[in-house]
Design a protein around this motif. Sequence first.
Motif: not given
Length: 412
Positions: A143, A147, A151, A182-183, A186
Motif C-alpha cells: 500500500e 501510494a 501519487e 487507501e490504495l 485510488n
Amino acid sequence: MVVRALVRAHPLSRISCRYSSLAASSFNPKPYIPSVSGVQKSLPFDNLLEQYSRVHWDDTVTYDDPTVQRLFKNLMSGSRAALASAITLVESRHPTKRAQGNMLLKMVLDEEREKYKKYGRDSMIFRVGISGSPGVGKSSFIEALGAELTENRGKKVAVLTIDPTSAMTGGSVLGDLTRMQELSRNPRAYIRQSPTSGSLGGVTRGIHEAVILCEGAGYDIVIIETVGVGQSETSVSDMCDMMCLLLSPAHGDELQGVKRGIMEMSDLLVVTKDDGDLQAKAKMTQAEYISALKFMRPRLDVWSPKVMRSSIMNKESVSAVCTSLYEFWDTIGESGDLERRRQDQMKKWMWNHVKDEIMAVFQKHPKIIHLKNHKIFINLLLQAPKLEKDISSGKITPGLAAETMIRTFFGV
C-alpha cells in the motif's frame, strides 16, 4: 395389447416393466439397460469420451463471441470492471469460460505485440513479485509503495494478491484488501485478490494470464503479492521481471541468508519495520544479509542484488525502494535481459499448464474412472483400488504406483 393391459393392471407394473424383457422389447425401440436401486448404469465408451470432452473443452467459441468482443473493447479502454470480469474468465474451470478467456488473451496479445512494434519497451508493463514469510508486512508495504507510485510518479498500479486456501474447508479469507484501504480507493490502482486453490509455490493458476490482461488494460506496473512463503516457494520468480523479498528484523543469522532457494532468486531484499525499537535489529539484519549475498552468484550479470531497509512510516525509505525498482527495470531493459527473460517465462508456464492439464485429464478420463466393460483398460481399472490399498499398507511407494498407472494408461 393383452400384454400391455396385464402390465398396467398389475400392482407391481412399474417394477415389472423395468425388469421384464418382454415389456422392454415391446415398448422401447432401443435396447433397454436394466437398473437396480443404488446401482448406476454405465454408458458406452464413446459416449463417455464425448461427455468428457465437453467437460474440459469448448471449441465453439470464436472471435465473434459477444462476451469476448465486449470485454476486449472495454478492457482496451481501461475499464476496471472489464478487467475483473476478464480475470474471472481466465481463472474459471468452466470449459466455455476458459475458451472465452483464451480467445480474449489471444486478442490482447495481438494488440500488445503491435504496441511493442510501435513503442518498444515503453509499451511493456513492469512486473514486480513481492514475497516474504507470513507477518513480514507485505500488504502494508505494497500500500505504501502503491501510494508512492500513483501519487508521486504518476503510474497506474495493478496489485494481484494471493491468499492461502484452507486445506480443511477449501475456503479463503481474502483479507489482504483490509490492509490496503487507501490504495483500494485510488482511481489509478486496481487490486485483485485470488485464492491459491491448492496451487503450490506461493501463487495460483491463472495469475500469469491476469498479468497479461493488466498490461492490456493500460497499467504501468503490476505487483504480485504471494502468500506467506518459506525458502523453496519460487514460482513467482517465473512470472515477474523483478523479485523483491521482504525480510523482518532478526529474521535469521548469516547462515540463514546463505541457504539456497528464494534467496538466490531475489533481485532486491528489503528489511521491513525499520522504526522504533526494531531499528537496531533491522540494521543488524541488513548487515548479515549483505554479507551472505557475497557467497551467492547473482542471477543476472548486469545486476547485483541489494539489501535495503524500509518502514511504511518513513516515506523516504519507500521512495528509495521505488527508485531501486526502476533502476533495475532500466538496467535489464537496456541489456536485453528483459525480453529474454519474458520469452523463457512463457515457455516455462506453457509446461506448467501442460502438467496441470495432464493431471486433470488423467484423474477424470473415462479410461480411469468409468471403463467397466472396456477390455483394453480393464487392467487399469482393477489396478487403481489395489494400488491405493498397497500404498496404504506400505507395500509400494506412491511414485511406483503412479508410474504403473501412467504406463498402463499410455500402454507402454
